[in-house]
Design a protein around this motif. Structure first.
Motif, PDB file in Angstrom:
ATOM      1  N   LEU A 107      -5.287   2.922   8.347  1.00 36.29           N
ATOM      2  CA  LEU A 107      -4.564   3.144   7.146  1.00 36.29           C
ATOM      3  C   LEU A 107      -4.380   4.629   6.632  1.00 36.29           C
ATOM      4  CD1 LEU A 107      -5.865  -0.136   5.280  1.00 36.29           C
ATOM      5  CD2 LEU A 107      -3.590   0.264   6.150  1.00 36.29           C
ATOM      6  N   VAL A 108      -5.417   5.324   6.761  1.00 35.07           N
ATOM      7  CA  VAL A 108      -5.391   6.892   6.495  1.00 35.07           C
ATOM      8  C   VAL A 108      -4.177   7.410   7.285  1.00 35.07           C
ATOM      9  CG1 VAL A 108      -6.324   8.887   6.617  1.00 35.07           C
ATOM     10  CG2 VAL A 108      -7.778   6.909   5.793  1.00 35.07           C
ATOM     11  N   ARG A 109      -4.101   7.138   8.450  1.00 39.07           N
ATOM     12  CA  ARG A 109      -3.323   7.636   9.140  1.00 39.07           C
ATOM     13  C   ARG A 109      -1.758   7.193   8.864  1.00 39.07           C
ATOM     14  NH1 ARG A 109      -4.616  10.334  14.259  1.00 39.07           N
ATOM     15  NH2 ARG A 109      -6.996  10.460  14.399  1.00 39.07           N
ATOM     16  N   ILE A 110      -1.634   6.182   8.571  1.00 33.92           N
ATOM     17  CA  ILE A 110      -0.429   5.659   8.143  1.00 33.92           C
ATOM     18  C   ILE A 110       0.128   5.817   6.729  1.00 33.92           C
ATOM     19  CG2 ILE A 110       0.952   3.389   7.495  1.00 33.92           C
ATOM     20  CD1 ILE A 110      -0.811   1.833   9.599  1.00 33.92           C
ATOM     21  N   LEU A 111      -0.953   5.865   5.831  1.00 33.25           N
ATOM     22  CA  LEU A 111      -0.385   6.286   4.521  1.00 33.25           C
ATOM     23  C   LEU A 111      -0.377   7.675   4.214  1.00 33.25           C
ATOM     24  CD1 LEU A 111      -2.645   3.288   2.675  1.00 33.25           C
ATOM     25  CD2 LEU A 111      -0.268   3.358   3.209  1.00 33.25           C
TER      26      LEU A 111
ATOM     27  N   LEU B 285       0.882  -1.269   0.097  1.00 33.32           N
ATOM     28  CA  LEU B 285       0.059  -0.133   0.149  1.00 33.32           C
ATOM     29  C   LEU B 285       0.954   1.336  -0.040  1.00 33.32           C
ATOM     30  CD1 LEU B 285      -2.693  -1.450   2.661  1.00 33.32           C
ATOM     31  CD2 LEU B 285      -2.907  -0.728   0.098  1.00 33.32           C
ATOM     32  N   LYS B 286       1.749   1.171   0.653  1.00 34.63           N
ATOM     33  CA  LYS B 286       2.732   2.384   0.976  1.00 34.63           C
ATOM     34  C   LYS B 286       3.519   2.573  -0.483  1.00 34.63           C
ATOM     35  CE  LYS B 286       3.986   2.453   5.771  1.00 34.63           C
ATOM     36  NZ  LYS B 286       5.097   2.090   6.649  1.00 34.63           N
ATOM     37  N   ASP B 287       3.795   1.606  -1.266  1.00 38.52           N
ATOM     38  CA  ASP B 287       4.494   1.639  -2.497  1.00 38.52           C
ATOM     39  C   ASP B 287       3.556   2.438  -3.480  1.00 38.52           C
ATOM     40  OD1 ASP B 287       6.754   0.507  -1.433  1.00 38.52           O
ATOM     41  OD2 ASP B 287       6.472  -1.366  -2.426  1.00 38.52           O
ATOM     42  N   ARG B 288       2.456   2.543  -3.347  1.00 37.36           N
ATOM     43  CA  ARG B 288       1.538   3.056  -4.239  1.00 37.36           C
ATOM     44  C   ARG B 288       1.229   4.454  -4.139  1.00 37.36           C
ATOM     45  NH1 ARG B 288       0.306   1.368  -8.865  1.00 37.36           N
ATOM     46  NH2 ARG B 288      -1.861   1.638  -8.938  1.00 37.36           N
ATOM     47  N   ARG B 289       1.879   5.007  -2.818  1.00 32.94           N
ATOM     48  CA  ARG B 289       1.579   6.488  -2.749  1.00 32.94           C
ATOM     49  C   ARG B 289       0.426   7.116  -3.040  1.00 32.94           C
ATOM     50  NH1 ARG B 289       7.802   8.153  -4.426  1.00 32.94           N
ATOM     51  NH2 ARG B 289       8.829   6.812  -2.957  1.00 32.94           N
ATOM     52  N   TYR B 290      -0.529   6.765  -2.365  1.00 31.05           N
ATOM     53  CA  TYR B 290      -2.068   7.196  -2.694  1.00 31.05           C
ATOM     54  C   TYR B 290      -2.359   8.530  -2.528  1.00 31.05           C
ATOM     55  CZ  TYR B 290      -3.158   2.195  -3.411  1.00 31.05           C
ATOM     56  OH  TYR B 290      -2.971   0.914  -3.603  1.00 31.05           O
ATOM     57  N   ASP B 291      -2.831   9.120  -3.336  1.00 34.42           N
ATOM     58  CA  ASP B 291      -3.529  10.650  -3.158  1.00 34.42           C
ATOM     59  C   ASP B 291      -4.771  10.817  -2.472  1.00 34.42           C
ATOM     60  OD1 ASP B 291      -1.159  11.900  -4.571  1.00 34.42           O
ATOM     61  OD2 ASP B 291      -2.104  11.088  -6.183  1.00 34.42           O
ATOM     62  N   LEU B 292      -5.515   9.716  -2.396  1.00 34.66           N
ATOM     63  CA  LEU B 292      -6.982   9.819  -2.053  1.00 34.66           C
ATOM     64  C   LEU B 292      -7.261   8.338  -1.464  1.00 34.66           C
ATOM     65  CD1 LEU B 292     -10.157  10.748  -1.781  1.00 34.66           C
ATOM     66  CD2 LEU B 292     -10.194  10.226  -4.175  1.00 34.66           C
TER      67      LEU B 292
END
Length: 391
Positions: free
Chosen positions: A131-135, A111-118
């Motif tokens: 996950l929001v707090r982590i990512l 999940l981190k590797d994907r670097r989500y904006d949303l």
């Protein structure tokens, strides 16, 4: 800003979003990757499909991923609107602690590797907020859940939305998350999408040929649900099938693979005479094969269940019997349909696991065989062009 319309349409980028009417609308131009989280069962996951479709339609170039339970993978697998599907295996909880930790680390790294904006979180599962707090995406949206989720939940997301007291379809509730971000939903993008795939088509076509149904219209009857308190009484289903067979219809019976569901099917079929027009494939099909079968079917007959939603996604007309669950929230989506309920039971939909949580829903038994048969007859007549097109 004076004179600026509430709805902006960037014709070059193809974006649609609200500006003047929504002070905290997101900037779609900075959203390159999004993660949609739906940790629920098969039907619930399938009903998220329009969220992926809308995001892809409104934000050119976006990559949209999913995080779901592994057993629901076939609801979204092969969907062209989804770039990557991350899964959580429910059986992980049974593993030794060190293996649980290793599994969680692998998921977090992916999940981190994907670097989500949303991040769009579509349940009240606490994992989504964590996950929001982590990512740490730029934007994150979830439902507010007053009285059930407190300050920690509220502070986890940049955007929170409420749903009306009057029930709406679950698809619309999912899309409310995107509306809260300032996106304007095109009606044509709200359709469900379920892709069976070539292997499933080949398997089902072979099965139909061996059953002598390759060129004959047939109805699919799925009498059960994961939750058996949603099922219509076995005797009623037997009586309905007897009348359908007498009228010359070919029937294919399906169910989930669980022993409890297959026992119900055995009870339904036991009083019926063997017939070439009655095929029992209960517990025998994968979800992808069931999807392919449903698209070939003339009609789906059943109760509130994942296969009912699958039929909708495949464009198959639906006759559905509802009891304790709400037909406003879970009705067949955007297909010709007849929904039957016991109008004499003012207590429904109650959301209980049967009356008094006793696993038996009296309101299901109050729906008569003749009512269902008439609904089937009417819907077959109304959708006759489908039969002509498939023949």
């Amino acid at each position: 800003m004076i004179g600026v319309p509430a709805l902006f349409v960037d014709k070059l980028a193809g974006l649609r979003y609200c500006g003047a009417m929504l002070a905290d609308a997101i900037d779609p131009a900075v959203v390159r990757r999004a993660l949609v989280i739906k940790l629920r069962h098969h039907g619930d996951v399938l009903l998220t499909a329009p969220v992926f479709r809308v995001l892809r339609a409104l934000i050119p170039g976006i990559e949209v991923d999913a995080l779901i339970y592994k057993d629901s993978l076939d609801m979204l697998r092969l969907n062209p609107d989804i770039t990557t599907i991350h899964t959580i295996d429910r059986r992980t909880r049974e593993l030794p602690l060190f293996r649980k930790i290793a599994t969680e680390r692998r998921l977090l790294k992916a999940l981190k590797d994907r670097r989500y904006d949303l991040i769009v979180h579509l349940t009240e599962h606490p994992r989504g907020a964590l996950l929001v707090r982590i990512l740490k995406p730029r934007y994150a949206v979830a439902r507010r859940y007053p009285g059930r989720r407190g300050r920690w939940w509220r502070k986890s997301f940049t955007h929170l939305y409420d749903v009306p007291a009057r029930q709406r379809h679950t698809v619309e509730t999912h899309l409310d998350a995107l509306r809260r971000l300032g996106l304007v939903i095109p009606p044509e993008e709200k359709t469900l999408r379920l892709v069976a795939g070539p292997e499933a088509w080949s398997s089902v076509d072979g099965r139909l040929a061996r059953a002598g149904l390759a060129a004959r219209p047939f109805l699919v009857i799925h009498p059960t649900s994961r939750w058996l308190f949603k099922a219509w009484p076995a005797a009623s289903m037997t009586a309905l099938m007897r009348q359908l067979l007498a009228a010359g219809h070919a029937l294919i019976v399906t169910s989930g693979p669980d022993d409890a569901e297959r026992e119900v099917i055995a009870e339904i079929l036991a009083p019926l005479q063997p017939s070439d027009a009655l095929v029992d494939w209960s517990g025998a099909l994968t979800l992808k094969e069931l999807a392919a079968l449903l698209q070939r079917a003339r009609l789906f007959i059943g109760v509130d269940s994942a296969p009912m939603h699958m039929a909708s996604a495949m464009g198959t007309p639906v006759v559905a019997i509802f009891g304790p669950s709400g037909d406003q929230e879970w009705a067949p989506w955007e297909v010709p349909a007849r929904v039957l309920t016991a109008s004499s039971y003012g207590c429904r939909p109650c959301g209980f696991a049967g009356c008094g949580d006793g696993q038996l829903s009296e309101c299901m038994g109050a729906v008569g065989v003749d009512e269902v048969l008439q609904a089937i007859t009417d819907l077959l007549e109304d959708t006759q062009t489908r039969a002509c097109a498939s023949s």
